[in-house]
Design a protein around this motif. Structure first.
Motif, short mmCIF file in Angstrom:
data_model
loop_
_atom_site.label_atom_id
_atom_site.label_comp_id
_atom_site.label_asym_id
_atom_site.label_seq_id
_atom_site.Cartn_x
_atom_site.Cartn_y
_atom_site.Cartn_z
N THR A 222 0.86 -1.18 0.00
CA THR A 222 0.00 0.00 0.00
C THR A 222 0.90 1.23 0.00
O THR A 222 2.03 1.18 0.47
CB THR A 222 -0.95 0.03 1.21
N GLY A 223 0.38 2.31 -0.49
CA GLY A 223 1.09 3.58 -0.42
C GLY A 223 0.58 4.44 0.72
O GLY A 223 0.98 5.59 0.87
N SER A 224 -0.30 3.87 1.54
CA SER A 224 -0.95 4.63 2.60
C SER A 224 -0.55 4.13 3.99
O SER A 224 -0.94 3.03 4.39
CB SER A 224 -2.47 4.53 2.45
N PRO A 225 0.20 4.91 4.74
CA PRO A 225 0.52 4.53 6.10
C PRO A 225 -0.73 4.33 6.97
O PRO A 225 -0.77 3.46 7.83
CB PRO A 225 1.36 5.70 6.62
N ARG A 226 -1.75 5.12 6.72
CA ARG A 226 -2.99 4.99 7.50
C ARG A 226 -3.65 3.63 7.26
O ARG A 226 -4.23 3.05 8.16
CB ARG A 226 -3.94 6.12 7.15
N LEU B 259 6.76 -7.95 15.43
CA LEU B 259 6.84 -7.43 14.07
C LEU B 259 8.22 -6.83 13.84
O LEU B 259 8.63 -5.92 14.56
CB LEU B 259 5.76 -6.36 13.84
N THR B 260 8.91 -7.34 12.84
CA THR B 260 10.19 -6.76 12.43
C THR B 260 9.91 -5.65 11.46
O THR B 260 9.14 -5.83 10.52
CB THR B 260 11.07 -7.84 11.77
N MET B 261 10.51 -4.48 11.68
CA MET B 261 10.31 -3.35 10.78
C MET B 261 11.64 -2.94 10.17
O MET B 261 12.64 -2.83 10.87
CB MET B 261 9.69 -2.16 11.53
N VAL B 262 11.64 -2.74 8.86
CA VAL B 262 12.80 -2.25 8.13
C VAL B 262 12.40 -0.93 7.51
O VAL B 262 11.43 -0.86 6.75
CB VAL B 262 13.23 -3.24 7.03
N VAL B 263 13.10 0.14 7.89
CA VAL B 263 12.80 1.47 7.36
C VAL B 263 13.93 1.83 6.40
O VAL B 263 15.10 1.75 6.75
CB VAL B 263 12.69 2.51 8.48
N TRP B 264 13.58 2.23 5.18
CA TRP B 264 14.57 2.53 4.16
C TRP B 264 14.12 3.73 3.36
O TRP B 264 13.01 4.20 3.51
CB TRP B 264 14.78 1.31 3.26
N SER B 265 15.00 4.20 2.51
CA SER B 265 14.68 5.34 1.67
C SER B 265 15.08 5.04 0.23
O SER B 265 16.27 4.84 -0.04
CB SER B 265 15.40 6.60 2.15
N TYR B 266 14.12 4.99 -0.65
CA TYR B 266 14.41 4.76 -2.07
C TYR B 266 15.33 5.85 -2.60
O TYR B 266 16.26 5.59 -3.33
CB TYR B 266 13.12 4.71 -2.89
N ARG B 267 15.07 7.09 -2.20
CA ARG B 267 15.88 8.21 -2.69
C ARG B 267 17.34 8.04 -2.28
O ARG B 267 18.25 8.26 -3.08
CB ARG B 267 15.34 9.54 -2.17
N LEU C 71 10.96 5.74 4.13
CA LEU C 71 11.04 6.96 4.93
C LEU C 71 10.12 8.05 4.40
O LEU C 71 9.59 8.85 5.16
CB LEU C 71 12.48 7.49 4.97
N GLN C 72 9.93 8.09 3.09
CA GLN C 72 9.15 9.16 2.48
C GLN C 72 7.84 8.60 1.93
O GLN C 72 7.81 8.03 0.84
CB GLN C 72 9.96 9.84 1.38
N MET C 73 6.79 8.74 2.71
CA MET C 73 5.46 8.29 2.31
C MET C 73 4.48 9.44 2.52
O MET C 73 4.77 10.37 3.26
CB MET C 73 5.02 7.09 3.17
N PRO C 74 3.32 9.37 1.86
CA PRO C 74 2.33 10.43 2.07
C PRO C 74 1.77 10.38 3.50
O PRO C 74 1.70 9.31 4.10
CB PRO C 74 1.23 10.11 1.05
N ASP C 75 1.40 11.49 4.02
CA ASP C 75 0.75 11.64 5.33
C ASP C 75 1.68 11.50 6.53
O ASP C 75 1.50 12.19 7.51
CB ASP C 75 -0.42 10.67 5.51
#
Length: 75
Positions: A11-15, A57-65, A34-38
């Motif tokens: 999804t592109g929606s964090p909500r 829950l394992t979370m991986v935070v990354w940045s495409y940019r 790291l860069q998502m809408p909202d």
């Protein structure tokens, strides 16, 4: 993913992610940009940590940019 018998959901929606978790949907890992809408991926990770734990829950935070910038320096 199919070889590991895993199912992916995107999804592109964090909500929407928060809605899934609040209703009790189960996930083994979350890949958060790291860069998502909202809200940013870090803000989503913090919000997920505040939810009652359904499962670890394992979370991986990354940045495409950041990745695309690093790759362009290698060329």
């Amino acid at each position: 993913i199919q070889g590991w018998s895993l199912e992916a959901r995107a999804t592109g929606s964090p909500r929407e992610v928060l809605d899934w978790m609040r209703r009790g949907d189960r996930f083994d890992i979350a890949l958060l940009d790291l860069q998502m809408p909202d809200m940013s991926g870090l803000e989503l990770a913090q919000a997920l940590l505040l939810l009652p734990p359904v499962i670890p829950l394992t979370m991986v935070v990354w940045s495409y940019r950041a990745i695309s910038t690093a790759l362009s320096y290698q060329e």
